[in-house]
Design a protein around this motif. Structure first.
Motif, PDB file in Angstrom:
ATOM      1  N   MET A   1      10.956 -52.569   6.975  1.00 35.31           N
ATOM      2  CA  MET A   1      10.999 -53.873   6.315  1.00 35.31           C
ATOM      3  C   MET A   1       9.583 -54.361   6.072  1.00 35.31           C
ATOM      4  SD  MET A   1      12.833 -57.389   7.582  1.00 35.31           S
ATOM      5  CE  MET A   1      12.681 -58.892   6.621  1.00 35.31           C
ATOM      6  N   ASN A   2       9.309 -54.819   4.852  1.00 30.19           N
ATOM      7  CA  ASN A   2       7.973 -55.277   4.502  1.00 30.19           C
ATOM      8  C   ASN A   2       7.635 -56.585   5.197  1.00 30.19           C
ATOM      9  OD1 ASN A   2       6.372 -57.253   2.529  1.00 30.19           O
ATOM     10  ND2 ASN A   2       5.592 -55.187   2.258  1.00 30.19           N
ATOM     11  N   LYS A   3       6.450 -56.627   5.801  1.00 25.90           N
ATOM     12  CA  LYS A   3       5.928 -57.848   6.406  1.00 25.90           C
ATOM     13  C   LYS A   3       4.864 -58.405   5.480  1.00 25.90           C
ATOM     14  CE  LYS A   3       8.069 -57.795  10.455  1.00 25.90           C
ATOM     15  NZ  LYS A   3       8.939 -58.893  10.943  1.00 25.90           N
ATOM     16  N   ARG A   4       5.067 -59.634   4.997  1.00 24.95           N
ATOM     17  CA  ARG A   4       4.118 -60.209   4.046  1.00 24.95           C
ATOM     18  C   ARG A   4       3.213 -61.215   4.743  1.00 24.95           C
ATOM     19  NH1 ARG A   4       5.612 -63.103  -1.756  1.00 24.95           N
ATOM     20  NH2 ARG A   4       3.638 -62.601  -2.788  1.00 24.95           N
ATOM     21  N   ILE A   5       1.912 -61.006   4.576  1.00 21.05           N
ATOM     22  CA  ILE A   5       0.903 -61.916   5.106  1.00 21.05           C
ATOM     23  C   ILE A   5       0.350 -62.709   3.926  1.00 21.05           C
ATOM     24  CG2 ILE A   5      -1.285 -62.118   6.334  1.00 21.05           C
ATOM     25  CD1 ILE A   5      -0.708 -59.284   7.483  1.00 21.05           C
ATOM     26  N   VAL A   6       0.472 -64.023   3.986  1.00 17.40           N
ATOM     27  CA  VAL A   6      -0.064 -64.892   2.937  1.00 17.40           C
ATOM     28  C   VAL A   6      -1.278 -65.627   3.488  1.00 17.40           C
ATOM     29  CG1 VAL A   6       0.332 -66.972   1.569  1.00 17.40           C
ATOM     30  CG2 VAL A   6       2.057 -65.185   1.632  1.00 17.40           C
ATOM     31  N   ILE A   7      -2.402 -65.495   2.799  1.00 20.29           N
ATOM     32  CA  ILE A   7      -3.644 -66.166   3.188  1.00 20.29           C
ATOM     33  C   ILE A   7      -3.929 -67.263   2.168  1.00 20.29           C
ATOM     34  CG2 ILE A   7      -6.113 -65.890   3.620  1.00 20.29           C
ATOM     35  CD1 ILE A   7      -5.563 -62.942   4.259  1.00 20.29           C
ATOM     36  N   VAL A   8      -3.936 -68.494   2.617  1.00 21.24           N
ATOM     37  CA  VAL A   8      -4.182 -69.636   1.735  1.00 21.24           C
ATOM     38  C   VAL A   8      -5.675 -69.945   1.752  1.00 21.24           C
ATOM     39  CG1 VAL A   8      -3.609 -72.036   1.214  1.00 21.24           C
ATOM     40  CG2 VAL A   8      -1.890 -70.532   2.255  1.00 21.24           C
ATOM     41  N   GLY A   9      -6.371 -69.514   0.720  1.00 22.10           N
ATOM     42  CA  GLY A   9      -7.818 -69.724   0.645  1.00 22.10           C
ATOM     43  C   GLY A   9      -8.575 -68.415   0.601  1.00 22.10           C
ATOM     44  N   GLY A  10      -9.508 -68.293  -0.322  1.00 17.41           N
ATOM     45  CA  GLY A  10     -10.277 -67.060  -0.457  1.00 17.41           C
ATOM     46  C   GLY A  10     -11.751 -67.236  -0.161  1.00 17.41           C
ATOM     47  N   GLY A  11     -12.062 -68.175   0.745  1.00 19.85           N
ATOM     48  CA  GLY A  11     -13.457 -68.397   1.130  1.00 19.85           C
ATOM     49  C   GLY A  11     -13.883 -67.457   2.233  1.00 19.85           C
ATOM     50  N   TYR A  12     -14.760 -67.949   3.134  1.00 16.16           N
ATOM     51  CA  TYR A  12     -15.250 -67.110   4.232  1.00 16.16           C
ATOM     52  C   TYR A  12     -14.100 -66.503   5.025  1.00 16.16           C
ATOM     53  CZ  TYR A  12     -19.757 -69.506   3.666  1.00 16.16           C
ATOM     54  OH  TYR A  12     -20.917 -70.008   3.170  1.00 16.16           O
ATOM     55  N   VAL A  13     -13.245 -67.380   5.568  1.00 15.53           N
ATOM     56  CA  VAL A  13     -12.163 -66.912   6.430  1.00 15.53           C
ATOM     57  C   VAL A  13     -11.192 -66.040   5.668  1.00 15.53           C
ATOM     58  CG1 VAL A  13     -10.215 -67.622   7.856  1.00 15.53           C
ATOM     59  CG2 VAL A  13     -12.374 -68.877   7.992  1.00 15.53           C
ATOM     60  N   GLY A  14     -10.783 -66.479   4.485  1.00 15.06           N
ATOM     61  CA  GLY A  14      -9.814 -65.712   3.707  1.00 15.06           C
ATOM     62  C   GLY A  14     -10.301 -64.332   3.342  1.00 15.06           C
ATOM     63  N   LEU A  15     -11.529 -64.248   2.813  1.00 12.60           N
ATOM     64  CA  LEU A  15     -12.072 -62.957   2.394  1.00 12.60           C
ATOM     65  C   LEU A  15     -12.268 -62.027   3.588  1.00 12.60           C
ATOM     66  CD1 LEU A  15     -13.404 -60.999   0.374  1.00 12.60           C
ATOM     67  CD2 LEU A  15     -15.566 -62.154   0.839  1.00 12.60           C
TER      68      LEU A  15
END
Length: 438
Positions: A1-15
């Protein structure tokens, strides 16, 4: 089963979180058992400590951003905003740049949307104010300063000239002091190309509500920085607040008033507004309530770090980690590893990092630093500032480009051209169409 990780924000932490997950979960990403999605309005991450150098023309603005799709080829990048987090249902409402909003399901969410400028209800702030958190703002400010030099050179009206050559910066933290120092250095250097403008004609005003500048580098280095700024002719007003700036008429709490066409607002930041659009718990400062393991307190499958999160500082009980790049990059590493542990049912670890100190640039060949108690000033601090931040810039590609920019600057003078028309690219075409209609 696919586990989806969603990251809100592509700044320091996100990248950096996605970058580490991309390496750690290589097999899972390949077989489709795990997928990663980043949601951010921009398709790039901005290395903000280099914004002052971009504003001053020492760096190309393209070289201080990392394109997310190139750096993260195994990660889905969605450009838009998250308008609602329904963690109880494991969904977010995603509003793309164009088109209808839709619901995205996830198994794990990472809140990494960072911060926005903290403004106050000051009359006229939107008339002439500009922030200093994005590449767009930095380049627009550079173009504005150079354009106003052109205005001052070309007018015979002393009031217009005085107003054009007056620049105000509100906030004496890192962003304010570094932005002011680099822009003042650039503007002063640019006056050599003008017949009727001398460096002494430029007026730079730094407004700070507290009694010191650069509190991050400590009292001694902050005092030295204050002396250096004043020696350069910068009018530093401590324990002073901006009361109003309607129509460009600046009024300060110390009773002084003058006209200015430029006001840079760097008086603090606050968590992204997304914190108020969901069911995740908040702390007393309006940040997402976060544990020392970088999980959101009281819920499962949710993580947070960076400016948006209230992360307890285990090295300083009772305090929180400072909202800066140093913590954000290191938190991302622990956060990514804890997500992997979470997926594998393993014990999470705490984020532990003692703040090592700060470095700040004060213009070309000038800086101040307080690292592990070692205090530096002038050229050594400036060199440390550049060296440290170069090591933090993501990807070898960007590191090389930054070094090339700096190397070229050793042999060629910086460009002092205003390209303000790029902010209104259709004006000329519209004028031509209007002429044809007549």
């Amino acid at each position: 089963m696919n586990k989806r990780i969603v990251i809100v924000g592509g700044g320091y932490v996100g990248l950096y979180t996605a970058l580490r997950l991309q390496r750690t979960l290589r097999r899972e990403l390949r077989d489709g058992s795990v997928s990663i999605t980043i949601i951010d309005p921009q398709s790039y991450m901005t290395y903000q400590p280099f914004l002052p150098e971009a504003a001053a023309g020492n760096l190309s603005p393209r070289h201080l951003v990392a394109p997310l799709r190139r750096v993260l080829p195994k990660v889905e990048i969605l450009n838009g905003t998250v308008t609602k987090v329904h963690h109880s249902e494991r969904t977010v409402t995603f509003q793309p740049a164009v088109g209808q909003a839709r619901e995205l399901a996830y198994d794990v969410i990472v809140m990494a949307a960072g911060s926005i400028s903290r403004t106050l209800p000051i009359p006229g702030l939107t008339d002439i104010g500009i922030g200093f958190k994005t590449v767009g703002e930095a380049i627009a400010l550079r173009n504005r300063v150079l354009h106003l030099l052109d205005v001052a050179e070309s007018t015979e009206d002393p009031e217009v000239r005085r107003r054009a050559l007056t620049f105000v910066v509100v906030g004496a933290g890192f962003a304010g002091v570094e932005a002011l120092a680099e822009l003042e250095d650039m503007a002063k250097d640019s006056t050599r190309y003008y017949r009727n403008i001398k460096p002494s004609d430029l007026r730079w005003v730094l407004v700070e509500a507290t009694d010191r500048v650069l509190p991050e580098v400590g009292p001694e280095m902050g005092k030295w920085t204050l002396e250096q700024l004043r020696e350069r002719g910068i009018d530093v007003k401590l324990e002073t607040r901006l009361e109003s700036c309607e129509g460009g008429h600046v009024v300060l709490s110390d009773g002084s008033a003058f006209d200015a066409d430029t006001l840079v607002w760097t008086a603090g930041v606050k968590p992204s507004t997304i914190v108020n659009s969901g069911d995740l718990p908040l702390d007393e400062r309006g940040r997402i309530k976060t544990t020392t393991a970088l999980t959101v307190a009281g819920v499962k499958g949710a993580f947070a770090a960076g400016d948006i999160a209230g992360v307890p500082d285990v090295t300083n009980p009772g305090q929180y980690c400072a909202p800066n790049a140093q913590h954000a990059v290191r938190q991302a590493k622990v956060l990514a590893d804890n997500i992997v542990r979470h997926l594998r049912g393993e014990q999470l670890v705490d984020y532990r990092h003692k703040y090592v100190g700060s470095v700040a640039g004060l213009g070309l060949h000038q800086g101040v630093a307080n690292v592990y108690g070692v205090k530096l000033r002038g050229f050594p601090a400036w060199f440390m500032h550049r060296t440290y931040h170069l090591s933090r810039v993501p990807t070898l590609n960007r590191k090389v480009r930054v070094v090339v920019d700096w190397t070229l600057a050793l042999f060629f003078k910086r460009e002092t051209i205003s390209l303000g028309e790029v902010e209104h690219p259709r004006d000329g075409f519209r004028a031509a169409v209007a002429t044809m209609r007549r």
